[in-house]
Enzyme design. Sequence first.
Site, short mmCIF file in Angstrom:
data_model
loop_
_atom_site.label_atom_id
_atom_site.label_comp_id
_atom_site.label_asym_id
_atom_site.label_seq_id
_atom_site.Cartn_x
_atom_site.Cartn_y
_atom_site.Cartn_z
N GLU A 128 -15.89 21.30 4.09
CA GLU A 128 -15.80 22.77 4.08
C GLU A 128 -14.59 23.20 3.27
O GLU A 128 -13.67 22.39 3.05
CB GLU A 128 -15.69 23.28 5.52
CG GLU A 128 -16.90 22.86 6.35
CD GLU A 128 -17.01 23.61 7.67
OE1 GLU A 128 -16.06 24.33 8.06
OE2 GLU A 128 -18.07 23.47 8.30
N THR A 159 -22.67 17.52 -3.40
CA THR A 159 -23.25 16.96 -4.63
C THR A 159 -24.77 16.92 -4.53
O THR A 159 -25.32 16.64 -3.46
CB THR A 159 -22.67 15.56 -4.87
OG1 THR A 159 -21.25 15.68 -4.90
CG2 THR A 159 -23.12 14.98 -6.20
N ARG A 246 -19.69 4.51 2.38
CA ARG A 246 -18.46 3.89 1.86
C ARG A 246 -18.75 2.60 1.11
O ARG A 246 -18.08 2.29 0.12
CB ARG A 246 -17.46 3.69 3.01
CG ARG A 246 -16.88 5.04 3.39
CD ARG A 246 -16.10 5.11 4.66
NE ARG A 246 -15.72 6.51 4.88
CZ ARG A 246 -15.27 7.01 6.01
NH1 ARG A 246 -15.12 6.22 7.06
NH2 ARG A 246 -14.97 8.29 6.10
N ILE A 340 -5.45 -1.14 -23.42
CA ILE A 340 -5.98 -2.17 -24.33
C ILE A 340 -6.64 -1.53 -25.55
O ILE A 340 -6.54 -2.03 -26.66
CB ILE A 340 -6.97 -3.08 -23.57
CG1 ILE A 340 -6.19 -3.96 -22.59
CG2 ILE A 340 -7.81 -3.94 -24.53
CD1 ILE A 340 -7.05 -4.81 -21.66
N GLY A 342 -5.77 1.16 -26.94
CA GLY A 342 -4.82 1.94 -27.73
C GLY A 342 -5.30 3.38 -27.87
O GLY A 342 -5.84 3.95 -26.91
N GLY A 343 -5.15 3.93 -29.06
CA GLY A 343 -5.54 5.33 -29.29
C GLY A 343 -7.03 5.57 -29.04
O GLY A 343 -7.42 6.65 -28.56
N GLU A 366 -15.95 10.49 0.02
CA GLU A 366 -16.48 9.71 1.17
C GLU A 366 -15.37 9.29 2.12
O GLU A 366 -15.38 8.21 2.69
CB GLU A 366 -17.23 8.48 0.63
CG GLU A 366 -18.50 8.13 1.38
CD GLU A 366 -19.71 8.93 0.92
OE1 GLU A 366 -19.58 9.75 -0.03
OE2 GLU A 366 -20.77 8.78 1.52
C1 LIG Z 1 -16.77 15.35 -7.04
C2 LIG Z 1 -16.82 15.42 -5.56
C3 LIG Z 1 -18.03 15.27 -4.91
C4 LIG Z 1 -18.11 15.40 -3.52
N1 LIG Z 1 -19.34 15.35 -2.87
C5 LIG Z 1 -19.40 15.63 -1.56
C6 LIG Z 1 -20.67 15.70 -0.89
O1 LIG Z 1 -21.73 15.48 -1.46
N2 LIG Z 1 -20.70 16.05 0.45
C7 LIG Z 1 -19.55 16.31 1.13
O2 LIG Z 1 -19.63 16.63 2.32
N3 LIG Z 1 -18.33 16.25 0.53
C8 LIG Z 1 -18.23 15.90 -0.79
N4 LIG Z 1 -17.00 15.84 -1.41
C9 LIG Z 1 -15.81 16.18 -0.64
C10 LIG Z 1 -14.91 14.99 -0.31
O3 LIG Z 1 -15.53 14.17 0.64
C11 LIG Z 1 -13.58 15.59 0.19
O4 LIG Z 1 -12.93 16.14 -0.94
C12 LIG Z 1 -12.69 14.56 0.85
O5 LIG Z 1 -13.27 14.14 2.07
C13 LIG Z 1 -11.28 15.12 1.16
O6 LIG Z 1 -11.34 16.36 1.77
P1 LIG Z 1 -10.44 17.57 1.19
O7 LIG Z 1 -10.71 17.65 -0.26
O8 LIG Z 1 -10.72 18.77 2.00
O9 LIG Z 1 -8.95 17.11 1.38
P2 LIG Z 1 -8.03 17.29 2.73
O10 LIG Z 1 -8.81 16.88 3.89
O11 LIG Z 1 -7.50 18.69 2.72
O12 LIG Z 1 -6.88 16.28 2.41
C14 LIG Z 1 -5.80 16.57 1.49
C15 LIG Z 1 -4.87 15.37 1.42
O13 LIG Z 1 -4.32 15.10 2.72
C16 LIG Z 1 -4.61 13.77 3.11
N5 LIG Z 1 -4.85 13.73 4.56
C17 LIG Z 1 -5.58 14.59 5.29
N6 LIG Z 1 -5.60 14.22 6.58
C18 LIG Z 1 -4.89 13.07 6.66
C19 LIG Z 1 -4.54 12.17 7.71
N7 LIG Z 1 -4.95 12.35 8.97
N8 LIG Z 1 -3.77 11.09 7.41
C20 LIG Z 1 -3.34 10.87 6.13
N9 LIG Z 1 -3.64 11.67 5.11
C21 LIG Z 1 -4.39 12.76 5.35
C22 LIG Z 1 -5.86 13.40 2.32
O14 LIG Z 1 -6.00 11.99 2.21
C23 LIG Z 1 -5.59 14.07 1.01
O15 LIG Z 1 -4.69 13.26 0.27
C24 LIG Z 1 -16.91 15.65 -2.78
C25 LIG Z 1 -15.68 15.76 -3.46
C26 LIG Z 1 -15.63 15.65 -4.82
C27 LIG Z 1 -14.31 15.79 -5.52
#
Ligand SMILES: Cc1cc2nc3c(=O)[nH]c(=O)nc-3n(C[C@H](O)[C@H](O)[C@H](O)COP(=O)(O)OP(=O)(O)OC[C@H]3O[C@@H](n4cnc5c(N)ncnc54)[C@H](O)[C@@H]3O)c2cc1C
Length: 388
Positions: A128, A159, A246, A340, A342-343, A366
């Site tokens: 979300e 996605t 995963r 590896i 380069g440019g 994921e």
């Molecule tokens: C190209 C793309 C495709 C995607 N496709 C899908 C999809 O098909 N379906 C879907 O549901 N989602 C999808 N996602 C979403 C993706 O799963 C989330 O972006 C991801 O789970 C992280 O959530 P967030 O972006 O809200 O980051 P946040 O949850 O806000 O996290 C921000 C940072 O804080 C860190 N963090 C948060 N909580 C903790 C904790 N407890 N301990 C340590 N570190 C923490 C995170 O690791 C991250 O570095 C997609 C994302 C991208 C970029």
Amino acid sequence: MSTLDILSEDEQFVVSTVRDFVDTEVKPVVQELEHSDTYPEALIEQMKRLGIFGLAVPEEFGGTPVSMPCYVLVTEELSRGWMSLAGAMGGHTVVAKLLLHFGTEEQKRRYLPKLATGEIRATMALTEPGGGSDLQAMRTSARRATDGYVVNGSKTWITNSRRSGLIALMCKTDPAASPAHKGISILLVEHGPGLTVSRDLPKLGYKGVESCELSFDDYRAPSDAVLGGAEGRGFAQMMKGLETGRLQVAARALGVGRAAFEDSLAYAQERETFGEPIWKHQSIGNHLADMATSLTAARQLTLYAAKEAEAGRRVDMEAGMAKLFASETAMTIALNAMRIHGGYGYSTEFDVERYFRDAPLMIVGEGTNEIQRGVIASQLVKRGGLDA
Ligand SMILES: Cc1cc2nc3c(=O)[nH]c(=O)nc-3n(C[C@H](O)[C@H](O)[C@H](O)COP(=O)(O)OP(=O)(O)OC[C@H]3O[C@@H](n4cnc5c(N)ncnc54)[C@H](O)[C@@H]3O)c2cc1C
């Protein structure tokens, strides 16, 4: 021994068919599709004909099921050609497995045959705008009404969602539940009034396939839309589904890492400086050696987790380790492939810059690698360490 030797002859044939498809059909067109950010309609049609969307669906529902190690190696091959293609079958497979493990008989009969052929493709909607890691804090809700559910809320980064015929929507059917996960369910939803795909999000890589915002505004879902027919089980169901997800992401990382390594190995033998091919310069040779070593380790770790999953064991820790290690490996290999080359590594006329843009998604998607480390640490404590 080839990696394929762990598979049956039939499964070896499946992987080598996908390998040929990648070499003959994907590699020649990938740069054009990537740089024009074009949906790979023709390639998806070919993937349907190859049966790739039915690899997790039992024969009785029209699929051609393969073992988890075979699924991993198919995913690696697709991703070696273009990570976006592996992405197009990733969430789809997770949803197929969710239906298979947890769906009612009616839900299986309604969806699995169409998923098997790719007639409808599925995606999962967890993340979300307010956050993806802390799933229990989600706000999208499904309120029970006389004739089903009324869904309100928004999801982001979903996605394949514009083109998917089935969305496994994680939402709260009991927002007041304590602990919060007991109020979460998975609803099987389709496009219709009240569901808007509001925009395609601009991305660094993972081009061609759409990642969108979804908005639910008094969307009506029938009362039999809850996966498995009982509310409150969605969190546990999705955690199981994400074990497959995963492994799939780990395999995608293997594909990107392998492509970057293979391009580097070839280039290092063609390119000459100071009168000799660059691989003979120790720094470049060391990069190649480290790439091959870490890639082999990542593949073994991923196949180990896949075999454990195939044996029916819980693999949240093992799949987490595979995803963590393979994705960080792919990122390092992609960066060193750029060194590896380069440019030319920085040129959009070569594939290396694409690997470099695609690799970070496997670190974030994921469940981020920070979250994976948390899962691994808590499982280590719970299980009393690693098995000897
Ligand atoms: C190209 C793309 C495709 C995607 N496709 C899908 C999809 O098909 N379906 C879907 O549901 N989602 C999808 N996602 C979403 C993706 O799963 C989330 O972006 C991801 O789970 C992280 O959530 P967030 O972006 O809200 O980051 P946040 O949850 O806000 O996290 C921000 C940072 O804080 C860190 N963090 C948060 N909580 C903790 C904790 N407890 N301990 C340590 N570190 C923490 C995170 O690791 C991250 O570095 C997609 C994302 C991208 C970029």
